[in-house]
Design a protein around this motif. Structure first.
Motif, short mmCIF file in Angstrom:
data_model
loop_
_atom_site.label_atom_id
_atom_site.label_comp_id
_atom_site.label_asym_id
_atom_site.label_seq_id
_atom_site.Cartn_x
_atom_site.Cartn_y
_atom_site.Cartn_z
N ARG A 168 16.38 43.02 96.57
CA ARG A 168 16.77 42.20 97.71
C ARG A 168 15.89 40.96 97.81
NH1 ARG A 168 18.34 46.29 102.72
NH2 ARG A 168 19.77 47.60 101.52
N PRO A 169 16.46 39.84 98.30
CA PRO A 169 15.71 38.58 98.31
C PRO A 169 14.37 38.64 99.01
CG PRO A 169 18.03 38.16 98.74
CD PRO A 169 17.86 39.66 98.71
N LYS A 170 14.27 39.36 100.14
CA LYS A 170 13.02 39.41 100.88
C LYS A 170 11.90 40.10 100.09
CE LYS A 170 14.89 39.12 105.57
NZ LYS A 170 15.00 39.79 106.89
N ALA A 171 12.28 40.93 99.13
CA ALA A 171 11.28 41.64 98.32
C ALA A 171 11.07 41.01 96.96
CB ALA A 171 11.70 43.10 98.15
N LEU A 172 11.77 39.88 96.69
CA LEU A 172 11.76 39.33 95.34
C LEU A 172 10.39 38.77 94.95
CD1 LEU A 172 13.35 38.69 92.79
CD2 LEU A 172 14.06 36.53 93.83
N VAL A 173 9.73 38.03 95.86
CA VAL A 173 8.42 37.46 95.50
C VAL A 173 7.44 38.57 95.18
CG1 VAL A 173 6.48 36.08 96.32
CG2 VAL A 173 8.80 35.39 96.88
N THR A 174 7.47 39.65 95.98
CA THR A 174 6.56 40.78 95.73
C THR A 174 6.87 41.44 94.40
OG1 THR A 174 6.32 41.19 98.09
CG2 THR A 174 5.76 43.01 96.61
N VAL B 11 12.09 29.88 91.55
CA VAL B 11 13.19 29.62 90.60
C VAL B 11 14.28 30.69 90.77
CG1 VAL B 11 13.84 29.61 88.16
CG2 VAL B 11 11.80 28.39 88.91
N GLY B 12 13.87 31.96 90.85
CA GLY B 12 14.84 33.04 91.00
C GLY B 12 15.65 32.94 92.27
N ARG B 13 15.04 32.44 93.35
CA ARG B 13 15.75 32.33 94.62
C ARG B 13 16.61 31.07 94.68
NH1 ARG B 13 12.70 34.35 99.93
NH2 ARG B 13 14.90 34.32 100.51
N THR B 14 16.19 30.01 93.99
CA THR B 14 16.93 28.75 94.05
C THR B 14 18.22 28.83 93.24
OG1 THR B 14 14.87 27.51 94.30
CG2 THR B 14 16.81 26.28 93.56
N ALA B 15 18.18 29.44 92.06
CA ALA B 15 19.35 29.52 91.18
C ALA B 15 20.21 30.71 91.59
CB ALA B 15 18.91 29.67 89.73
N GLU B 16 21.33 30.43 92.22
CA GLU B 16 22.21 31.50 92.68
C GLU B 16 23.12 32.01 91.55
OE1 GLU B 16 24.29 30.28 96.16
OE2 GLU B 16 22.47 29.61 97.20
N HIS B 17 23.30 31.22 90.51
CA HIS B 17 24.10 31.62 89.36
C HIS B 17 23.35 31.23 88.08
CE1 HIS B 17 27.48 32.46 91.99
NE2 HIS B 17 27.33 31.26 92.53
N GLY B 18 23.66 31.91 86.98
CA GLY B 18 22.98 31.62 85.73
C GLY B 18 21.48 31.80 85.85
N ARG B 19 21.07 32.89 86.52
CA ARG B 19 19.64 33.07 86.78
C ARG B 19 18.83 33.22 85.50
NH1 ARG B 19 21.76 36.21 91.22
NH2 ARG B 19 21.09 35.34 93.21
N ALA B 20 19.40 33.86 84.49
CA ALA B 20 18.66 34.03 83.24
C ALA B 20 18.34 32.67 82.62
CB ALA B 20 19.43 34.90 82.25
N ALA C 108 10.12 36.60 69.22
CA ALA C 108 10.67 37.91 69.58
C ALA C 108 10.42 38.21 71.05
CB ALA C 108 10.06 39.00 68.71
N LEU C 109 9.25 37.88 71.55
CA LEU C 109 8.91 38.15 72.95
C LEU C 109 9.71 37.29 73.92
CD1 LEU C 109 5.04 38.53 72.69
CD2 LEU C 109 6.66 40.31 73.36
N ALA C 110 10.37 36.25 73.41
CA ALA C 110 11.11 35.33 74.28
C ALA C 110 12.20 36.02 75.08
CB ALA C 110 11.72 34.20 73.44
N GLY C 111 12.69 37.15 74.61
CA GLY C 111 13.76 37.83 75.33
C GLY C 111 13.29 38.55 76.58
N LEU C 112 11.99 38.62 76.79
CA LEU C 112 11.52 39.44 77.90
C LEU C 112 11.31 38.69 79.22
CD1 LEU C 112 10.33 42.67 77.80
CD2 LEU C 112 8.57 41.34 78.94
N PRO C 113 10.54 37.59 79.27
CA PRO C 113 10.20 37.01 80.58
C PRO C 113 11.40 36.58 81.41
CG PRO C 113 8.78 36.13 78.86
CD PRO C 113 9.88 36.88 78.17
N ALA C 114 12.31 35.79 80.82
CA ALA C 114 13.46 35.31 81.60
C ALA C 114 14.39 36.45 81.97
CB ALA C 114 14.21 34.24 80.80
#
Length: 429
Positions: free
Chosen positions: A156-162, A353-362, A139-145
């Protein structure tokens, strides 16, 4: 553009409508901007609930072993089943988030996980407990990704790591508070009351999360067709950088899962012989992870991604070796270093990972989370088995091998980057 992004663009029917990072009209959130604090606090609470539920039995394993008459390796399945369920279902749940929305899937996931959490205290046997924990993890699998994809689309990308670091910090607070609360409650009223209390805390976090999280502004629904999903997954797995990041996440979590599954057994046995409440309080070192995860953005800014990963791996390895000492202060210092290194490495890898994948991020995030929690399940099982065979030194040995894997993969990434740079054509003047 990475292979993952080019492949995904050919297979995903609809992609997030995100402005160019350089656009002056970029309406995504930034620190201090409208909705950013609400969003950060909402996802922080979601992280608290997720980790508190996911690892609610970890600090209680010696008590569970005692009640059901099972060894550490068997009791550890109450942790491994939850993380394994999450690992198996995170990709399908991420596909649902592409179709029905990140906020909808995250809300539903928390609701189901909280409901199952309220049933866990009534498990009549170790087998029933393991099954309930597996369902809870699924059930929790729906949350992290979904959370990582939401941030990649809305921040915005510059604030994504934070931003991702703050979400990971919520994970550390949830893991810490859940273990501390269960330790002291269990000492007085038993492990069943302890996990029930965690369920009630998670109810409050889930309700606040749904009220606070801003509605997404840049999400566009995608397709649920298997062909589309498989095409996106193939594209991501075809990206060497993403594959390395997935392996790094799994190996870091192998260390962490093994150490924190077994540490309760070590500290309740001689020469320490600590009571359950004190053992639960040991998890206050998670606060170190809160700090290291939330500052991962600055670490990357100074050292670069690979430099930050080397530092995180070295810190984790130093903590493992220090924890071998037969001195409680040195063991605690070792746990501090392990925790700081792990959370910093996890925040760096997951944000990359979030910055590398420009599409299909989930899907990209789901593959990372799947690898990450497979590492947790492997670490819980291998760490407990190694402890049974060779004591704490056996568990540390498993962790050191995993850290060596992180360093090796990062070195391979550095080599690949140098080779790629040499192949770049020299611009004509």
């Amino acid at each position: 553009m990475s292979p993952a992004s080019t492949g995904a663009s050919a297979t995903v029917d609809a992609v997030p409508s995100v402005p160019s990072p350089d656009s002056a009209t970029d309406s995504r959130m930034t620190p201090g901007g409208p909705g950013y604090r609400r969003m950060s606090f909402a996802l922080f609470l979601a992280g608290v609930a997720t980790f508190a539920l996911l690892y609610s039995t970890q600090a209680l394993l010696p008590l569970i072993s005692g009640e059901f008459g099972v060894a550490a390796s068997e009791a550890s399945w109450t942790v491994a089943a939850a993380t394994g369920g999450l690992a198996l279902f995170v990709l399908p749940m991420s596909a649902l988030s592409e179709r029905f929305g990140r906020r909808t899937v995250m809300t539903a996931s928390l609701a189901v996980a909280v409901g199952v959490g309220l049933l866990v205290p009534f498990a009549p046997s170790i087998g029933a407990l393991v099954v309930l924990r597996a369902v809870q993890g699924a059930a929790l699998a729906g949350l992290p990704a979904s959370a990582t994809a939401y941030l990649a689309e809305e921040v915005r990308p510059k604030a994504l790591v934070t931003a991702i670091g703050l979400f990971v910090a919520g994970n550390s607070v949830g893991g810490m508070s859940g273990r501390v609360i269960t330790g002291w409650v269990a000492q007085e009223w038993g492990w069943r009351v302890a996990v029930g209390v965690i369920g009630v805390v998670a109810v409050a976090c889930a309700a606040a999360f749904r009220l606070l999280l801003p509605a997404p502004r840049h999400f566009r629904a995608g397709s649920l067709r298997p062909r589309v999903l498989l095409g996106t997954v193939r594209a991501h797995l075809g990206d060497p950088l993403l594959r390395r990041l997935y392996a790094i996440g799994a190996l870091f979590m192998t260390v962490f899962g093994g150490v924190y599954t077994v540490i309760g057994y070590r500290l309740t046995q001689a020469p320490f012989s600590l009571p359950q409440g004190i053992v639960g309080s040991i998890f206050l070192v998670y606060l170190v992870g809160t700090v290291s995860a939330s500052t991962a953005g600055r670490l990357v800014g100074r050292l670069g991604r690979r430099g930050a990963l080397y530092l995180a791996g070295g810190t984790t390895a130093a903590g493992l070796l220090l924890s071998l000492a037969p001195s409680l202060p040195l063991v605690l210092l070792g746990l501090v270093l392990i925790t700081a290194g792990f959370f910093a490495g996890h925040a760096v890898a997951s944000s990359a990972v979030g910055r590398t994948a420009e599409h299909g991020r989930a899907q990209a995030s789901a593959l990372y989370q799947s690898a990450y929690y497979i590492g947790s399940s492997a670490g819980s099982t291998l760490g407990a088995t190694a402890f049974h065979a060779g004591g704490w030194a056996g568990t540390v040995g498993v962790g050191v091998l995993a850290v060596l894997g992180v360093v090796t993969i990062t070195l391979l990434g550095s080599r690949a980057a140098r080779v790629s740079a040499r192949r770049e054509p020299v611009p004509a003047h």
